[in-house]
Write a protein that holds these residues in place. Structure first.
Motif, PDB file in Angstrom:
ATOM      1  N   SER A   1       0.050  47.523   6.799  1.00  0.00           N
ATOM      2  CA  SER A   1       1.650  47.587   6.992  1.00  0.00           C
ATOM      3  C   SER A   1       1.813  47.976   8.202  1.00  0.00           C
ATOM      4  N   LYS A   2       2.365  47.806   8.583  1.00  0.00           N
ATOM      5  CA  LYS A   2       2.602  47.573  10.321  1.00  0.00           C
ATOM      6  C   LYS A   2       4.203  48.574  10.739  1.00  0.00           C
ATOM      7  N   GLY A   3       4.361  49.594   9.604  1.00  0.00           N
ATOM      8  CA  GLY A   3       5.277  50.287  10.366  1.00  0.00           C
ATOM      9  C   GLY A   3       6.060  50.782   8.997  1.00  0.00           C
ATOM     10  N   SER A   4       7.104  51.717   9.137  1.00  0.00           N
ATOM     11  CA  SER A   4       7.734  52.503   8.559  1.00  0.00           C
ATOM     12  C   SER A   4       9.095  52.035   9.063  1.00  0.00           C
ATOM     13  N   ALA A   5       9.764  51.874   7.586  1.00  0.00           N
ATOM     14  CA  ALA A   5      12.049  52.271   7.817  1.00  0.00           C
ATOM     15  C   ALA A   5      12.581  52.859   7.367  1.00  0.00           C
ATOM     16  N   PRO A   6      13.628  53.578   7.406  1.00  0.00           N
ATOM     17  CA  PRO A   6      14.459  54.321   6.671  1.00  0.00           C
ATOM     18  C   PRO A   6      15.172  53.790   5.649  1.00  0.00           C
ATOM     19  N   VAL A   7      15.095  55.255   4.350  1.00  0.00           N
ATOM     20  CA  VAL A   7      16.353  54.488   3.710  1.00  0.00           C
ATOM     21  C   VAL A   7      17.136  55.955   4.013  1.00  0.00           C
ATOM     22  N   VAL A   8      18.860  55.360   3.286  1.00  0.00           N
ATOM     23  CA  VAL A   8      20.030  55.632   4.480  1.00  0.00           C
ATOM     24  C   VAL A   8      20.927  55.980   3.572  1.00  0.00           C
ATOM     25  N   ASP A   9      21.600  57.224   3.035  1.00  0.00           N
ATOM     26  CA  ASP A   9      22.666  56.844   2.324  1.00  0.00           C
ATOM     27  C   ASP A   9      24.081  58.012   3.381  1.00  0.00           C
ATOM     28  N   PHE A  10      25.398  56.815   2.684  1.00  0.00           N
ATOM     29  CA  PHE A  10      26.688  56.394   3.457  1.00  0.00           C
ATOM     30  C   PHE A  10      26.973  56.342   1.853  1.00  0.00           C
ATOM     31  N   ASP A  11      28.190  57.561   2.503  1.00  0.00           N
ATOM     32  CA  ASP A  11      29.301  56.731   1.642  1.00  0.00           C
ATOM     33  C   ASP A  11      30.979  55.940   2.677  1.00  0.00           C
ATOM     34  N   PHE A  12      31.128  55.734   1.140  1.00  0.00           N
ATOM     35  CA  PHE A  12      32.228  54.286   1.886  1.00  0.00           C
ATOM     36  C   PHE A  12      33.281  54.988   1.227  1.00  0.00           C
ATOM     37  N   PRO A  13      34.678  54.350   0.996  1.00  0.00           N
ATOM     38  CA  PRO A  13      35.990  53.912   0.123  1.00  0.00           C
ATOM     39  C   PRO A  13      35.644  54.591  -1.395  1.00  0.00           C
TER      40      PRO A  13
ATOM     41  N   HIS B   1      26.322  54.573  -1.128  1.00  0.00           N
ATOM     42  CA  HIS B   1      25.922  53.456  -1.338  1.00  0.00           C
ATOM     43  C   HIS B   1      23.880  53.995  -0.289  1.00  0.00           C
ATOM     44  N   ARG B   2      23.427  53.309  -0.615  1.00  0.00           N
ATOM     45  CA  ARG B   2      21.699  53.640  -0.734  1.00  0.00           C
ATOM     46  C   ARG B   2      21.796  52.406   0.621  1.00  0.00           C
ATOM     47  N   HIS B   3      21.654  52.088   1.426  1.00  0.00           N
ATOM     48  CA  HIS B   3      20.829  51.223   1.985  1.00  0.00           C
ATOM     49  C   HIS B   3      18.955  51.035   2.328  1.00  0.00           C
ATOM     50  N   TYR B   4      18.166  50.432   2.203  1.00  0.00           N
ATOM     51  CA  TYR B   4      16.883  50.547   2.156  1.00  0.00           C
ATOM     52  C   TYR B   4      16.667  48.851   3.282  1.00  0.00           C
TER      53      TYR B   4
ATOM     54  N   SER C   1      31.050  41.267  -3.557  1.00  0.00           N
ATOM     55  CA  SER C   1      29.277  40.925  -4.532  1.00  0.00           C
ATOM     56  C   SER C   1      28.446  41.306  -3.101  1.00  0.00           C
ATOM     57  N   ILE C   2      29.490  40.868  -1.883  1.00  0.00           N
ATOM     58  CA  ILE C   2      28.243  40.589  -0.380  1.00  0.00           C
ATOM     59  C   ILE C   2      28.048  42.375   0.231  1.00  0.00           C
ATOM     60  N   ARG C   3      26.814  42.573   0.030  1.00  0.00           N
ATOM     61  CA  ARG C   3      26.863  44.323   0.530  1.00  0.00           C
ATOM     62  C   ARG C   3      25.409  43.838   1.862  1.00  0.00           C
ATOM     63  N   GLU C   4      26.189  43.830   2.838  1.00  0.00           N
ATOM     64  CA  GLU C   4      25.672  43.751   4.067  1.00  0.00           C
ATOM     65  C   GLU C   4      25.959  45.309   4.814  1.00  0.00           C
ATOM     66  N   VAL C   5      24.764  45.693   5.269  1.00  0.00           N
ATOM     67  CA  VAL C   5      24.431  46.761   5.840  1.00  0.00           C
ATOM     68  C   VAL C   5      23.550  46.580   7.262  1.00  0.00           C
ATOM     69  N   LEU C   6      23.854  47.736   8.566  1.00  0.00           N
ATOM     70  CA  LEU C   6      23.101  47.130  10.048  1.00  0.00           C
ATOM     71  C   LEU C   6      22.647  48.905   9.927  1.00  0.00           C
ATOM     72  N   LEU C   7      21.868  48.814  10.575  1.00  0.00           N
ATOM     73  CA  LEU C   7      21.884  49.900  11.245  1.00  0.00           C
ATOM     74  C   LEU C   7      21.861  49.469  12.460  1.00  0.00           C
ATOM     75  N   PRO C   8      21.525  50.652  13.974  1.00  0.00           N
ATOM     76  CA  PRO C   8      21.413  50.453  15.300  1.00  0.00           C
ATOM     77  C   PRO C   8      19.945  49.914  15.015  1.00  0.00           C
ATOM     78  N   HIS C   9      20.008  48.449  16.304  1.00  0.00           N
ATOM     79  CA  HIS C   9      18.719  48.477  16.633  1.00  0.00           C
ATOM     80  C   HIS C   9      18.724  47.198  16.017  1.00  0.00           C
ATOM     81  N   GLU C  10      19.164  47.008  14.236  1.00  0.00           N
ATOM     82  CA  GLU C  10      18.596  46.292  13.517  1.00  0.00           C
ATOM     83  C   GLU C  10      18.844  44.330  13.901  1.00  0.00           C
TER      84      GLU C  10
END
Length: 140
Positions: free
Chosen positions: A52-64, A68-71, A96-105
């Motif tokens: 494997s070449k690294g690790s990535a976060p799993v982020v939970d956030f609230d929306f109205p 949602h949990r973003h992998y 049905s579109i679910r697009e999420v970005l973290l900084p620097h993605e």
């Protein structure tokens, strides 16, 4: 063989759509704060023995409408995230579109891969498709 032209064209359309994800989420998306709940290791290729070449976060956030949990699939070594960290999240949810970005993605390598396969399949399929169309039209 003419079906390859249609599949190749479809891959090109998907590649274009996926390459514009950063622009779309940045312009139409909503900014919020999420919490890193897990750090996942890169599983590596499906049919390979490469490490494997690294690790990535799993982020939970609230929306109205709920939460949602973003992998993230943006694997890096060393990771700049840790469990419990608050991070800025941009999301764009429409039907049905679910697009999420973290900084620097970014869009990753998927658009380039789809584009390459789309070009190859189009180059293989369109000559046969044109030949069939010309035979059907009585041109040849």
């Amino acid at each position: 063989m003419p079906y390859l032209a249609f599949i190749g064209t479809y891959l090109l359309i998907i590649a274009y759509d996926r390459s514009k994800i950063v622009e779309r989420v940045t312009s139409k998306g909503t900014k919020t704060v999420g919490t890193v709940v897990e750090i996942r290791q890169d599983p590596g290729p499906l049919f390979g023995s490469r490490e494997s070449k690294g690790s990535a976060p799993v982020v939970d956030f609230d929306f109205p409408n709920g939460s949602h949990r973003h992998y993230s699939t943006h694997y890096q070594t060393p990771t700049q995230y840790y469990v419990g960290q608050k991070v800025e999240v941009r999301y764009y949810f429409y039907k049905s579109i679910r697009e999420v970005l973290l900084p620097h993605e970014d869009a990753g390598t998927l658009p380039k891969t789809l584009f390459r396969w789309g070009i190859v399949l189009c180059l293989l399929g369109y000559p046969f498709l044109f030949k069939k169309l010309m035979l059907f039209g009585g041109i040849v």
